[in-house]
Design a protein around this motif. Structure first.
Motif: not given
Length: 123
Positions: A88-95
């Protein structure tokens, strides 16, 4: 006009894998260092991986150790990014970002950015 587009985000189960692609129009990604950044709500944007113009790769931070892959497909003007063992710590907006000064963790060094793709991790 330059456009950078990320694709491949979405919902991933914890423990699963993530595969993102970065494509561009108006520039050749082969001429740029290309980095993947991410930003989670309430957190600063952080670089997770970068590939240099010559294909050398640089991985940043504990998030990347042993879990990341990054590669170029110059024929299709694309950079692919992968991450295994998501939490869950990898959940993010990836650019995806392209810059001419080489791989660096400094976001301001990248002059071209995509709009981002959301990655959600279900536990």
């Amino acid at each position: 006009q330059v456009h950078i587009v990320e694709s491949g985000g979405g919902l991933v189960q914890a423990g699963g894998s993530l595969r993102l692609s970065c494509t561009a129009s108006g520039l050749s990604l082969a001429d740029y260092a290309v980095a993947w950044f991410r930003q989670a709500p309430g957190k600063e944007r952080e670089v997770v991986s970068c590939i240099g113009r010559g294909g050398g790769t640089v991985l940043y931070g504990d998030a990347g150790k042993g879990r990341l892959s990054i590669s170029r497909d110059n024929a299709n003007n694309r950079v692919d990014f992968g991450m295994n063992g998501l939490t869950p710590e990898d959940a993010a907006e990836y650019y995806c970002a392209a810059g001419t000064t080489g791989c660096t963790p400094a976001a301001e060094s990248y002059g071209h950015w995509g709009q981002g793709t959301q990655v959600t991790v279900s536990s």
